[in-house]
Design an enzyme around this catalytic site. Structure first.
Site, PDB file in Angstrom:
ATOM      1  N   LYS A 161       0.828  -1.206   0.000  1.00 20.66           N
ATOM      2  CA  LYS A 161       0.000   0.000   0.000  1.00 20.66           C
ATOM      3  C   LYS A 161       0.863   1.257   0.000  1.00 20.66           C
ATOM      4  O   LYS A 161       0.541   2.244  -0.656  1.00 20.66           O
ATOM      5  CB  LYS A 161      -0.946   0.004   1.203  1.00 20.66           C
ATOM      6  CG  LYS A 161      -2.088  -0.978   1.054  1.00 20.66           C
ATOM      7  CD  LYS A 161      -3.108  -0.818   2.166  1.00 20.66           C
ATOM      8  CE  LYS A 161      -4.194  -1.874   2.081  1.00 20.66           C
ATOM      9  NZ  LYS A 161      -5.111  -1.867   3.220  1.00 20.66           N
TER      10      LYS A 161
ATOM     11  N   LYS B 164      -4.687 -11.104  -6.044  1.00 19.32           N
ATOM     12  CA  LYS B 164      -5.850 -11.348  -5.180  1.00 19.32           C
ATOM     13  C   LYS B 164      -7.013 -10.458  -5.603  1.00 19.32           C
ATOM     14  O   LYS B 164      -6.802  -9.289  -5.939  1.00 19.32           O
ATOM     15  CB  LYS B 164      -5.409 -11.004  -3.742  1.00 19.32           C
ATOM     16  CG  LYS B 164      -6.431 -11.238  -2.683  1.00 19.32           C
ATOM     17  CD  LYS B 164      -5.987 -10.567  -1.384  1.00 19.32           C
ATOM     18  CE  LYS B 164      -6.051  -9.071  -1.477  1.00 19.32           C
ATOM     19  NZ  LYS B 164      -6.473  -8.336  -0.301  1.00 19.32           N
TER      20      LYS B 164
ATOM     21  N   LYS C 249     -10.995  -5.025  -3.396  1.00 14.89           N
ATOM     22  CA  LYS C 249     -12.001  -3.960  -3.530  1.00 14.89           C
ATOM     23  C   LYS C 249     -11.432  -2.775  -4.283  1.00 14.89           C
ATOM     24  O   LYS C 249     -12.097  -2.173  -5.111  1.00 14.89           O
ATOM     25  CB  LYS C 249     -12.442  -3.472  -2.139  1.00 14.89           C
ATOM     26  CG  LYS C 249     -13.272  -4.447  -1.351  1.00 14.89           C
ATOM     27  CD  LYS C 249     -13.807  -3.770  -0.077  1.00 14.89           C
ATOM     28  CE  LYS C 249     -13.695  -4.646   1.147  1.00 14.89           C
ATOM     29  NZ  LYS C 249     -12.618  -4.329   2.075  1.00 14.89           N
TER      30      LYS C 249
HETATM   31  P1  TYM Z   1     -10.473  -6.488   4.174  1.00 15.83           P
HETATM   32  O1  TYM Z   1     -11.578  -5.502   4.313  1.00 15.83           O
HETATM   33  O2  TYM Z   1      -9.415  -6.240   3.163  1.00 15.83           O
HETATM   34  O3  TYM Z   1     -11.085  -7.920   3.861  1.00 15.83           O
HETATM   35  C1  TYM Z   1     -12.124  -8.453   4.636  1.00 15.83           C
HETATM   36  C2  TYM Z   1     -12.004  -9.954   4.720  1.00 15.83           C
HETATM   37  O4  TYM Z   1     -12.087 -10.537   3.415  1.00 15.83           O
HETATM   38  C3  TYM Z   1     -10.945 -11.350   3.178  1.00 15.83           C
HETATM   39  N1  TYM Z   1     -10.569 -11.231   1.772  1.00 15.83           N
HETATM   40  C4  TYM Z   1     -10.440 -12.275   0.952  1.00 15.83           C
HETATM   41  N2  TYM Z   1     -10.581 -13.590   1.141  1.00 15.83           N
HETATM   42  C5  TYM Z   1     -10.385 -14.405   0.078  1.00 15.83           C
HETATM   43  N3  TYM Z   1     -10.043 -13.931  -1.169  1.00 15.83           N
HETATM   44  C6  TYM Z   1      -9.888 -12.607  -1.394  1.00 15.83           C
HETATM   45  N4  TYM Z   1      -9.584 -12.160  -2.592  1.00 15.83           N
HETATM   46  C7  TYM Z   1     -10.090 -11.718  -0.304  1.00 15.83           C
HETATM   47  N5  TYM Z   1     -10.022 -10.358  -0.192  1.00 15.83           N
HETATM   48  C8  TYM Z   1     -10.310 -10.091   1.104  1.00 15.83           C
HETATM   49  C9  TYM Z   1      -9.860 -10.775   4.075  1.00 15.83           C
HETATM   50  O5  TYM Z   1      -8.844 -11.705   4.314  1.00 15.83           O
HETATM   51  C10 TYM Z   1     -10.670 -10.415   5.298  1.00 15.83           C
HETATM   52  O6  TYM Z   1     -10.874 -11.554   6.092  1.00 15.83           O
HETATM   53  N6  TYM Z   1      -7.536  -5.441   8.044  1.00 15.83           N
HETATM   54  C11 TYM Z   1      -8.740  -6.128   7.662  1.00 15.83           C
HETATM   55  C12 TYM Z   1      -9.964  -5.708   8.460  1.00 15.83           C
HETATM   56  C13 TYM Z   1      -9.782  -5.834   9.930  1.00 15.83           C
HETATM   57  C14 TYM Z   1      -9.783  -7.055  10.686  1.00 15.83           C
HETATM   58  C15 TYM Z   1      -9.590  -6.654  12.041  1.00 15.83           C
HETATM   59  C16 TYM Z   1      -9.915  -8.389  10.334  1.00 15.83           C
HETATM   60  C17 TYM Z   1      -9.599  -4.814  10.801  1.00 15.83           C
HETATM   61  N7  TYM Z   1      -9.483  -5.294  12.093  1.00 15.83           N
HETATM   62  C18 TYM Z   1      -9.521  -7.603  13.060  1.00 15.83           C
HETATM   63  C19 TYM Z   1      -9.856  -9.338  11.358  1.00 15.83           C
HETATM   64  C20 TYM Z   1      -9.658  -8.932  12.706  1.00 15.83           C
HETATM   65  C21 TYM Z   1      -9.015  -5.836   6.195  1.00 15.83           C
HETATM   66  O7  TYM Z   1      -8.628  -4.832   5.679  1.00 15.83           O
HETATM   67  O8  TYM Z   1      -9.814  -6.754   5.585  1.00 15.83           O
END
Ligand code: TYM
Length: 344
Positions: free
Chosen positions: A129, A210, A213
């Site tokens: 990032k 991957k 979003k």
């Molecule tokens: P974020 O918003 O990027 O993604 C949310 C969840 O979706 C999963 N994910 C995927 N799984 C499979 N294939 C993909 N292409 C894919 N893209 C996203 C992510 O692994 C995630 O589980 N930092 C985190 C949010 C967060 C969080 C936390 C998660 C903040 N605090 C505490 C767990 C515990 C994030 O940006 O996820």
């Protein structure tokens, strides 16, 4: 890392249900990668654990240039509605906005003070990032300490996520250990919960990256959002990258085809052998048409429930207020312990 299948064997400790926490950033519309890697796993296991699922809106501020207040508010409500539309039962699980529980940010500061810079410098998501932004905010750098606070404030046993988040859960364990050794044993060490298949759904237009979003905002056929119409889904699937051959066995397929097969596997719940038998010798066009039908059938009921939820006046406000109260009751207790041990 624990697979979901293994964790299902161990859902209680001293007769107490184990605690699960996870969250999604409201930085765009959720896509099928979020659904497969995270949300569908939460739904499937919600009766096994004490669950807290948050909308990580404070994390969305780590790239402040991309934030518009109204959009962030709307996206956060959209994510909350999609949690329920996808099948989370608000009676069973706690759903809340991260910013509604101030103890997260408070603990994050204390954990930031316990986190050596070298650990943060190693984070691959930070490196990626940071390389994409001209100005890198300190919040982007200390992001994992806030994520650690999200998890540790509830003393979570498990964090169900896609595999791109594994490094963040690993550093959470390191931070917890460092706090415990500096001030006293407060935090249990949380485990990651990943799907054995589907923990990383790849981009349909580029199976080496991957599904994400942020890429989906600029490349139409990169992802399928949970709110896409059948015709948009059709365009994305029919134009998905495959190869010039016809190999449909999981272990031998090219990355694009394997990705399509994996999405099919997870959404259908069918065994790999049955899927391979179904698609052998039929060409990628057949695979794509079957997948299209399955994705549309999977998303249709979610979209119908989503609409109903958004039309219910006051429903989300009340749900999020209740969620914040239930989460705060747990978080404030942990914070009190931390304050006593650190002397603040
Ligand atoms: P974020 O918003 O990027 O993604 C949310 C969840 O979706 C999963 N994910 C995927 N799984 C499979 N294939 C993909 N292409 C894919 N893209 C996203 C992510 O692994 C995630 O589980 N930092 C985190 C949010 C967060 C969080 C936390 C998660 C903040 N605090 C505490 C767990 C515990 C994030 O940006 O996820």
């Amino acid at each position: 890392m624990t697979t979901i299948e293994a964790a299902a064997q161990s859902t209680t400790q001293n007769n107490r249900k184990k605690t699960v926490l996870s969250g999604i950033q409201p930085t765009g519309i959720l896509h099928i990668g979020n659904y497969i890697g995270a949300l569908s796993v939460w739904v499937a296991n919600q009766h096994l654990y004490n669950n807290l699922f948050m909308i990580a809106n404070l994390h969305a501020l780590t790239i402040p240039e991309a934030v518009k207040a109204n959009e962030l508010r709307e996206n956060a409500r959209r994510v909350a509605a999609l949690y329920i539309a996808a099948g989370l039962d608000p009676k069973e699980v706690v759903i809340f906005l991260q910013s509604d529980v101030p103890a997260h940010a408070y603990l994050a500061w204390i954990l930031t003070c316990c986190t050596p810079m070298g650990w943060l410098e190693r984070m691959t998501q930070f490196k990626t990032k940071a390389s994409q932004s001209e100005t890198v905010g300190t919040g982007l750098f200390t992001y994992p300490a806030l994520q650690a606070a999200d998890i540790l404030i509830y003393k979570a046993d498990y964090v169900p996520v896609g595999d791109d988040q594994n490094q963040h859960v690993e550093i959470t364990r390191d931070i917890a250990q460092r706090f415990n050794s500096l001030f006293g044993e407060v935090f249990p060490l949380p485990g990651t919960l990943n799907r054995s298949s589907g923990a990383r759904v790849m981009g349909l237009d580029d199976p080496t990256a991957k599904m994400s979003k942020s890429i989906a905002e600029t490349r139409k056929s990169h992802a399928i959002s949970l709110l896409d119409t059948p015709s948009t889904i059709k365009k994305a699937i029919m134009s998905a990258v495959t190869d010039a051959g016809s190999e449909t066995r999981f272990e031998h397929a090219s990355p694009g085809v394997k990705n399509l097969l994996t999405i099919y596997e997870v959404m259908s719940g069918e065994e790999r052998s049955a899927i391979e038998e179904k698609f052998v010798g039929k060409g990628y066009g057949f695979l794509k048409r079957e997948l299209l039908d399955l994705v549309v059938r999977t998303l249709e009921p979610i979209q119908t429930r989503y609409k109903e939820i958004r039309e219910r006046e006051g429903y989300l406000d009340e749900l999020l207020a209740q969620g914040a109260a239930r989460a705060s009751a747990i978080a404030d207790k942990t914070l009190e312990e931390v304050r006593r041990l650190t002397g603040v």
